[in-house]
Design a protein around this motif. Structure first.
Motif, PDB file in Angstrom:
ATOM      1  N   ASN A  74      24.492   5.605 117.584  1.00 21.11           N
ATOM      2  CA  ASN A  74      25.872   5.521 117.147  1.00 21.11           C
ATOM      3  C   ASN A  74      25.932   5.372 115.621  1.00 21.11           C
ATOM      4  OD1 ASN A  74      28.092   3.279 116.419  1.00 21.11           O
ATOM      5  ND2 ASN A  74      28.834   4.697 117.955  1.00 21.11           N
ATOM      6  N   ASP A  75      26.934   5.974 114.987  1.00 21.85           N
ATOM      7  CA  ASP A  75      26.948   5.990 113.516  1.00 21.85           C
ATOM      8  C   ASP A  75      27.063   4.589 112.892  1.00 21.85           C
ATOM      9  OD1 ASP A  75      29.592   5.860 114.401  1.00 21.85           O
ATOM     10  OD2 ASP A  75      30.197   7.736 113.434  1.00 21.85           O
ATOM     11  N   ALA A  76      27.772   3.675 113.560  1.00 18.94           N
ATOM     12  CA  ALA A  76      27.861   2.322 112.983  1.00 18.94           C
ATOM     13  C   ALA A  76      26.540   1.569 113.156  1.00 18.94           C
ATOM     14  CB  ALA A  76      29.009   1.543 113.619  1.00 18.94           C
ATOM     15  N   TRP A 118      35.741   0.413 108.399  1.00 18.02           N
ATOM     16  CA  TRP A 118      37.209   0.509 108.511  1.00 18.02           C
ATOM     17  C   TRP A 118      37.587   1.821 107.842  1.00 18.02           C
ATOM     18  CZ3 TRP A 118      41.056  -3.794 106.454  1.00 18.02           C
ATOM     19  CH2 TRP A 118      42.349  -3.454 106.865  1.00 18.02           C
ATOM     20  N   SER A 119      37.796   2.827 108.683  1.00 19.56           N
ATOM     21  CA  SER A 119      37.986   4.175 108.173  1.00 19.56           C
ATOM     22  C   SER A 119      39.044   4.866 109.030  1.00 19.56           C
ATOM     23  CB  SER A 119      36.631   4.890 108.241  1.00 19.56           C
ATOM     24  OG  SER A 119      36.708   6.173 107.710  1.00 19.56           O
ATOM     25  N   THR A 120      38.887   6.161 109.310  1.00 16.31           N
ATOM     26  CA  THR A 120      39.797   6.849 110.239  1.00 16.31           C
ATOM     27  C   THR A 120      39.832   6.108 111.564  1.00 16.31           C
ATOM     28  OG1 THR A 120      39.028   8.867 109.214  1.00 16.31           O
ATOM     29  CG2 THR A 120      40.348   9.102 111.208  1.00 16.31           C
ATOM     30  N   GLY A 121      38.648   5.632 111.999  1.00 15.09           N
ATOM     31  CA  GLY A 121      38.537   4.738 113.147  1.00 15.09           C
ATOM     32  C   GLY A 121      37.914   3.423 112.696  1.00 15.09           C
ATOM     33  N   VAL A 122      37.590   2.577 113.655  1.00 12.31           N
ATOM     34  CA  VAL A 122      36.900   1.315 113.360  1.00 12.31           C
ATOM     35  C   VAL A 122      35.645   1.258 114.221  1.00 12.31           C
ATOM     36  CG1 VAL A 122      37.013  -1.208 113.543  1.00 12.31           C
ATOM     37  CG2 VAL A 122      39.022   0.077 112.779  1.00 12.31           C
ATOM     38  N   GLY A 123      34.489   1.002 113.588  1.00 11.41           N
ATOM     39  CA  GLY A 123      33.241   0.921 114.342  1.00 11.41           C
ATOM     40  C   GLY A 123      32.439  -0.284 113.893  1.00 11.41           C
ATOM     41  N   MET A 124      31.530  -0.733 114.752  1.00 13.01           N
ATOM     42  CA  MET A 124      30.716  -1.910 114.438  1.00 13.01           C
ATOM     43  C   MET A 124      29.276  -1.698 114.884  1.00 13.01           C
ATOM     44  SD  MET A 124      33.271  -4.937 115.715  1.00 13.01           S
ATOM     45  CE  MET A 124      34.931  -5.076 115.030  1.00 13.01           C
ATOM     46  N   GLY A 125      28.343  -2.171 114.047  1.00 17.93           N
ATOM     47  CA  GLY A 125      26.946  -2.281 114.445  1.00 17.93           C
ATOM     48  C   GLY A 125      26.588  -3.761 114.396  1.00 17.93           C
ATOM     49  N   LEU A 126      25.911  -4.257 115.426  1.00 15.93           N
ATOM     50  CA  LEU A 126      25.701  -5.705 115.581  1.00 15.93           C
ATOM     51  C   LEU A 126      24.219  -6.017 115.673  1.00 15.93           C
ATOM     52  CD1 LEU A 126      28.398  -6.079 118.400  1.00 15.93           C
ATOM     53  CD2 LEU A 126      28.715  -6.507 115.949  1.00 15.93           C
ATOM     54  N   CYS A 127      23.826  -7.142 115.037  1.00 13.18           N
ATOM     55  CA  CYS A 127      22.414  -7.530 115.036  1.00 13.18           C
ATOM     56  C   CYS A 127      22.321  -9.041 115.241  1.00 13.18           C
ATOM     57  CB  CYS A 127      21.787  -7.144 113.697  1.00 13.18           C
ATOM     58  SG  CYS A 127      20.059  -7.614 113.526  1.00 13.18           S
ATOM     59  N   GLY A 158      23.496   2.914 124.573  1.00 14.98           N
ATOM     60  CA  GLY A 158      23.564   3.044 123.109  1.00 14.98           C
ATOM     61  C   GLY A 158      24.969   2.878 122.570  1.00 14.98           C
ATOM     62  N   ASN A 159      25.851   2.270 123.352  1.00 14.93           N
ATOM     63  CA  ASN A 159      27.248   2.152 122.938  1.00 14.93           C
ATOM     64  C   ASN A 159      27.645   0.755 122.454  1.00 14.93           C
ATOM     65  OD1 ASN A 159      28.034   4.834 123.440  1.00 14.93           O
ATOM     66  ND2 ASN A 159      28.218   4.418 125.630  1.00 14.93           N
ATOM     67  N   ALA A 160      26.678  -0.139 122.278  1.00 14.62           N
ATOM     68  CA  ALA A 160      27.026  -1.486 121.802  1.00 14.62           C
ATOM     69  C   ALA A 160      27.739  -1.388 120.451  1.00 14.62           C
ATOM     70  CB  ALA A 160      25.766  -2.340 121.666  1.00 14.62           C
ATOM     71  N   GLY A 161      28.733  -2.234 120.255  1.00 12.32           N
ATOM     72  CA  GLY A 161      29.426  -2.269 118.969  1.00 12.32           C
ATOM     73  C   GLY A 161      30.689  -1.427 118.888  1.00 12.32           C
ATOM     74  N   HIS A 162      31.174  -0.925 120.028  1.00 15.08           N
ATOM     75  CA  HIS A 162      32.436  -0.167 119.977  1.00 15.08           C
ATOM     76  C   HIS A 162      33.630  -1.126 119.876  1.00 15.08           C
ATOM     77  CE1 HIS A 162      30.437   3.638 120.689  1.00 15.08           C
ATOM     78  NE2 HIS A 162      31.590   4.232 120.513  1.00 15.08           N
ATOM     79  N   GLY A 163      33.570  -1.949 118.811  1.00 14.67           N
ATOM     80  CA  GLY A 163      34.572  -2.998 118.640  1.00 14.67           C
ATOM     81  C   GLY A 163      35.959  -2.471 118.309  1.00 14.67           C
ATOM     82  N   ASP A 165      44.445  -1.612 121.258  1.00 14.39           N
ATOM     83  CA  ASP A 165      43.095  -1.745 120.706  1.00 14.39           C
ATOM     84  C   ASP A 165      43.145  -1.946 119.190  1.00 14.39           C
ATOM     85  OD1 ASP A 165      42.146  -1.324 123.227  1.00 14.39           O
ATOM     86  OD2 ASP A 165      41.122   0.566 122.791  1.00 14.39           O
ATOM     87  N   LEU A 166      42.122  -2.613 118.675  1.00 14.34           N
ATOM     88  CA  LEU A 166      42.000  -2.823 117.233  1.00 14.34           C
ATOM     89  C   LEU A 166      42.210  -1.523 116.457  1.00 14.34           C
ATOM     90  CD1 LEU A 166      41.152  -4.555 114.772  1.00 14.34           C
ATOM     91  CD2 LEU A 166      38.769  -4.002 115.343  1.00 14.34           C
ATOM     92  N   GLU A 167      41.463  -0.499 116.860  1.00 14.00           N
ATOM     93  CA  GLU A 167      41.521   0.788 116.164  1.00 14.00           C
ATOM     94  C   GLU A 167      42.939   1.377 116.186  1.00 14.00           C
ATOM     95  OE1 GLU A 167      38.073   3.308 116.597  1.00 14.00           O
ATOM     96  OE2 GLU A 167      39.363   4.935 117.276  1.00 14.00           O
TER      97      GLU A 167
END
Ligand SMILES: [Zn+2]
Length: 307
Positions: free
Chosen positions: A123-125, A149-158, A169-174, A194-196
């Protein structure tokens, strides 16, 4: 030699890296192909890599490693990633969505594995998070997130040094977390609230009849109504950042994406105040910072998958 591939709903970008340093060769981008058979995007990517090789004077068979940073969500078929991205695959929402295809998914990993010896799709985030952890503002942080925070909203989490991926592979679709029952907030995924659907660039345009850049410009110039609207966007986005901090006990969140990066000085203190306004036991010691790689995060996201 590595191929760095970035697949978005609007464009596909490809570049090459020799393996030494961060230099990207033969960089090119094209509108994402959405017609023909559902492997059209994979074939486009392979053609663009071959064209980049020709331009850079590199034999195409020398490029055997491919990192793919792509808009999601993903589904797995026989263990291989296929895109199930609403802005690419027209078969999910049907003809009303207006895309020129009836694809339910777009296979990516399987066709690329026929061309490259090594393929990693994220996933890109998540890919951007890896780039920020390696070269950007998250170096040395074990409990961290990248939020775009762009056209959509995405998250990568660690957490504890482990980037979260999840079963497909979809974790972080916040961006698809519920934040409000405001019924003007119809998300592209079909959810309401939704947030987005409330704060993303495309939502701002739909809700307020002005694009996010213009709205921010008016707010920064002292327009009281625009400033109030931006404060409300920051309240919702800040609360979402609080939510992931509460869930994951984060030390640092790196923020990117065009809406944020073009207005970081104005937005950051507002987001920070919203996070810090809640439950200090969870939020103290969590910093918000602009992406260290700035607007280059996307360029290096795919490369980070191959290091
Ligand atoms: Zn959604």
């Amino acid at each position: 030699m590595k191929a760095c591939i970035d697949i978005g709903g609007t464009k596909v970008a490809v570049s090459l890296n020799t393996g030494a340093g961060l230099e990207l060769l033969g960089k090119r981008s094209e509108p994402t192909i959405k017609t023909g058979s559902n492997d059209a995007v994979a074939r486009q990517v392979i053609r663009m890599v071959d064209e980049a090789c020709a331009e850079a004077g590199i034999p195409a068979d020398k490029v055997q490693r491919a990192g793919v940073s792509s808009a999601g969500p993903f589904v797995l078929r026989a263990g291989m990633v296929e895109l199930s991205t609403p802005n690419i695959c027209g078969g999910m929402a049907g003809p009303a969505r207006g895309l020129p295809n009836d694809w339910l998914t777009a296979p990516i990993e399987a066709p690329l594995r026929r061309r490259f010896a090594e393929v990693r799709v994220e996933n890109d985030a998540v890919a951007a998070l890896e780039a920020e952890r390696r070269w950007g503002a998250l170096q040395g942080y074990e409990h961290c997130a990248y939020v775009t925070w762009s056209t959509g909203v995405g998250m990568g989490l660690c957490v504890a040094g482990r980037v979260l991926r999840g079963k497909n592979g979809n974790a972080g679709h916040g961006g698809h977390m519920f934040v409000s029952d405001n019924d003007e907030a119809l998300c592209g995924c079909g959810n309401i609230g939704d947030l987005e659907a409330l704060v993303a660039g495309n939502a701002v345009a739909r809700r307020f009849g002005s694009d996010a850049a213009a709205l921010l410009q008016h707010a920064k110039a002292g327009d009281a109504a625009a400033a109030q609207t931006v404060d409300e966007l920051c309240r919702v986005m800040g609360r979402a950042l609080y939510n992931i901090t509460a869930l994951l006990d984060l030390q640092r969140i790196s923020l990117g994406g065009s809406v944020f990066l073009h207005n970081a000085g104005y937005l950051l203190p507002r987001l920070d105040a919203e996070v810090k306004a809640h439950l200090p036991a969870l939020t103290e010691g969590c910093e918000l910072v602009p992406a260290g790689l700035g607007d280059k995060v996307g360029d290096y996201a795919a490369l980070a998958l191959l290091v």
